[in-house]
Design an enzyme around this catalytic site. Sequence first.
Site, mmCIF file in Angstrom:
data_model
loop_
_atom_site.group_PDB
_atom_site.id
_atom_site.type_symbol
_atom_site.label_atom_id
_atom_site.label_comp_id
_atom_site.label_asym_id
_atom_site.label_seq_id
_atom_site.Cartn_x
_atom_site.Cartn_y
_atom_site.Cartn_z
ATOM 1 N N ASN A 1 -7.199 -1.576 4.584
ATOM 2 C CA ASN A 1 -6.345 -1.706 5.752
ATOM 3 C C ASN A 1 -7.067 -0.458 6.922
ATOM 4 O O ASN A 1 -7.999 0.132 6.375
ATOM 5 C CB ASN A 1 -4.944 -1.434 5.490
ATOM 6 C CG ASN A 1 -4.496 -0.037 4.826
ATOM 7 O OD1 ASN A 1 -4.749 1.001 5.401
ATOM 8 N ND2 ASN A 1 -4.203 -0.265 3.598
ATOM 9 N N ASP B 1 5.347 -0.283 -6.258
ATOM 10 C CA ASP B 1 5.824 0.533 -5.254
ATOM 11 C C ASP B 1 5.981 1.782 -5.710
ATOM 12 O O ASP B 1 7.007 2.289 -6.370
ATOM 13 C CB ASP B 1 6.922 -0.258 -4.580
ATOM 14 C CG ASP B 1 7.469 0.491 -3.420
ATOM 15 O OD1 ASP B 1 7.311 1.587 -3.001
ATOM 16 O OD2 ASP B 1 7.787 -0.324 -2.548
ATOM 17 N N LYS C 1 14.054 1.311 -0.458
ATOM 18 C CA LYS C 1 13.455 2.134 -1.213
ATOM 19 C C LYS C 1 14.172 3.325 -2.080
ATOM 20 O O LYS C 1 13.817 3.772 -2.964
ATOM 21 C CB LYS C 1 12.279 2.612 -0.490
ATOM 22 C CG LYS C 1 11.189 1.707 0.459
ATOM 23 C CD LYS C 1 9.872 1.658 -0.081
ATOM 24 C CE LYS C 1 9.051 0.475 0.627
ATOM 25 N NZ LYS C 1 7.633 0.626 -0.053
HETATM 26 N N1 CTP Z 1 4.448 2.243 -0.684
HETATM 27 C C1 CTP Z 1 4.183 2.889 -1.809
HETATM 28 N N2 CTP Z 1 3.701 1.900 -2.683
HETATM 29 C C2 CTP Z 1 3.286 0.605 -2.327
HETATM 30 C C3 CTP Z 1 3.608 0.209 -1.002
HETATM 31 C C4 CTP Z 1 4.204 1.031 -0.012
HETATM 32 O O1 CTP Z 1 4.381 4.022 -1.993
HETATM 33 N N3 CTP Z 1 3.068 -0.216 -3.122
HETATM 34 C C5 CTP Z 1 5.027 3.267 0.543
HETATM 35 C C6 CTP Z 1 4.079 4.048 1.503
HETATM 36 O O2 CTP Z 1 3.299 4.974 1.222
HETATM 37 C C7 CTP Z 1 4.922 4.301 2.917
HETATM 38 C C8 CTP Z 1 5.998 3.180 2.571
HETATM 39 O O3 CTP Z 1 6.106 2.866 0.982
HETATM 40 O O4 CTP Z 1 5.492 5.518 2.716
HETATM 41 C C9 CTP Z 1 6.433 2.108 3.277
HETATM 42 O O5 CTP Z 1 5.010 1.489 3.436
HETATM 43 P P1 CTP Z 1 5.054 -0.061 4.349
HETATM 44 O O6 CTP Z 1 3.666 -0.567 3.936
HETATM 45 O O7 CTP Z 1 5.504 0.092 5.560
HETATM 46 O O8 CTP Z 1 6.226 -0.882 3.574
HETATM 47 P P2 CTP Z 1 5.845 -2.013 2.499
HETATM 48 O O9 CTP Z 1 6.770 -1.415 1.121
HETATM 49 O O10 CTP Z 1 4.528 -2.385 2.290
HETATM 50 O O11 CTP Z 1 7.048 -3.002 3.208
HETATM 51 P P3 CTP Z 1 6.799 -4.352 4.074
HETATM 52 O O12 CTP Z 1 5.737 -4.873 3.501
HETATM 53 O O13 CTP Z 1 8.125 -5.024 3.801
HETATM 54 O O14 CTP Z 1 6.660 -3.696 5.286
#
Ligand code: CTP
Length: 398
Positions: free
Chosen positions: A208, A305, A342
């Site tokens: 990304n 996550d 979360k």
């Molecule tokens: N995050 C994490 N591990 C993952 C995905 C996300 O620790 N596998 C953490 C990111 O570091 C950030 C937060 O979760 O602090 C949110 O990340 P974001 O990409 O905005 O959210 P997602 O969990 O991916 O949710 P969505 O895809 O529904 O927006």
Amino acid sequence: MLANKRILLIIGGGIAAFKSLDLIRRLRDQGASVTPVLTKAAEEFVTPLSASALAAQKVYRDLFDLTDEAEMGHIELSRAADLVVVAPATADLMAKMANGHANDLASTLLMATDKRVLIAPAMNVRMWQHPAMQRNLATLQGDGVLVVGPDEGAMACGEFGPGRMAEVPEIIAAIGAALAEGPLKGKHVLVTSGPTHEPIDPVRYIANRSSGAQGTALAAALRDLGARVTFVTGPATVPPPGGVDVVRVETAQEMAGAVKSALPADVAVFAAAVADWHVANAAEQKMKKDSSGGFPALDFVENPDILAGVAQMGEGRPRLVVGFAAETESVEAHAIAKRARKGCDWIVANDVSPATGIMGGTENAVTLITEGGAEAWPRLPKPEVARRLAARIAAALG
Ligand code: CTP
């Protein structure tokens, strides 16, 4: 105010070196002990004898002084201080520091030290303004080096402008500030940052646009408040800050493992843009176009996550768990829902739609979601967002 503080004072070779003798005297008046180190060039401006007499200490001059090695090695010398001060910091010394040279005693001490370093630059105005100098300065600041001055004014070389070494009282005030204990002293803070790379085959990956800039700035700001920072970073474009423990990872699964190993922590901040999925059937060899011209099917498996795992871990959970939310629409509503889902304490939400230029850019406009509600912060440079967030974290830990 500096009672019993130990200062390792590296004196560079510039006309301002005469002020460093006064600096030694004033530091001792305040109760500090000063160990002077003179570069070869400095000896053209001040004598080792005068530095030694004022400091009432042995002066160190040469890396290969074997008697000194027997008494105190250069590694020990670099660490037996509370603060390392470089005054005057010449263009040459700063270039060496920025590039990690270690070819004389002063530069070796600066490489070997585990203490904070404060520099008082002094040079001709053109030299100060030179792009190479400004690049080196930015590198040093990124590494956590503290800078006092230079002042603007008439210079010994007859020119006028910035480049004059800060006056002694100003340097002493900066030394006092550098030695003040930050509010996060004794606290361990874990920060994740950057993107993750999820392999498709040995040469291709899914990634990304995260540069790691916000996480890096945050780690630096937390370090500046005295925290011990473990910085778990994916392959970011911005280099990691100095003065933190850097753990480099590539994939989300590696990041999850590194986070687990870094715990316990008092605070955990998850600024990384973690890939939500990895490719289950990543190929061992480079994938080839097949004769049918079809697009190869990739099977995706959800990544752990990491934030939710730590936020919901029960025993051993950091006191404060902060997540980020990268959204492209309904930022606040999504972020509030994300905080609940979360189980973290705060969410720092930002709008990463391409029009904002935030992802990969130098500025950020965040909304801080806490138990108390949503606070929209103005658009600010990422280091400023980081400083504000670090101050809030320090205040929350009380
Ligand atoms: N995050 C994490 N591990 C993952 C995905 C996300 O620790 N596998 C953490 C990111 O570091 C950030 C937060 O979760 O602090 C949110 O990340 P974001 O990409 O905005 O959210 P997602 O969990 O991916 O949710 P969505 O895809 O529904 O927006």
